[in-house]
Each structure stands twice: as structure tokens, then as C-alpha cells.
Design a protein around this motif. Structure first.
Motif: not given
Length: 79
Positions: A24-30, A32-38, A40-47
């Protein structure tokens, strides 16, 4: 004496295995220690992030695609 030297050598921790289930996006946040799920969604929009797919309204990632994406990032950084 050789045993003492061998004991003092630090070994890098083995990489953790990715789960076998779809991520899930939450799994990726955890992972890669990302700041937020947003992020992940930005990565998707920017491909720019790992390839994902929709299951209804839910975004999922294949662990093999995430692994391939990480490897491509590592190769790109080494160049």
C-alpha cells in the motif's frame, strides 16, 4: 589473536525482504521513511516512483516492481 580482530569487524545488516503481498502507499511511506502518503501520490502523478496499479479505488504496488524501481534508483545514483 586473529579471533579478536574478526570479532571487531562490523557487518552491515542484511537488507530486509519485501513482503510477498501487494504493498500500500502507507507501506512505501514506512519503508522509505517518507514524510507522508502524499509523496507517493506525487511520485505517481510525476511518473517517477515505482509502478502502481488500482484495485477499485485503492492503490497497490507489486513488491517486484518496487524492488526493480529501487535498483534503478541505485544504478542511476552510481552513474
Amino acid at each position: 589473536m586473529a579471533d579478536r580482530r574478526r570479532a571487531s569487524v562490523e557487518v552491515a545488516p542484511a537488507p530486509r525482504a519485501l513482503p510477498t503481498r501487494f504493498l500500500t502507499p502507507d507501506d512505501l511511506v514506512e519503508m522509505f521513511e517518507l514524510p507522508s502518503v502524499e509523496t507517493v501520490y506525487q511520485w505517481r502523478r510525476k511518473r517517477t516512483g515505482p509502478r502502481g496499479f488500482r484495485v477499485g479505488r485503492h492503490l497497490r504496488f507489486d513488491p517486484d516492481d518496487v524492488r526493480a524501481w529501487v535498483e534503478s534508483q541505485i544504478k542511476g545514483a552510481a552513474a
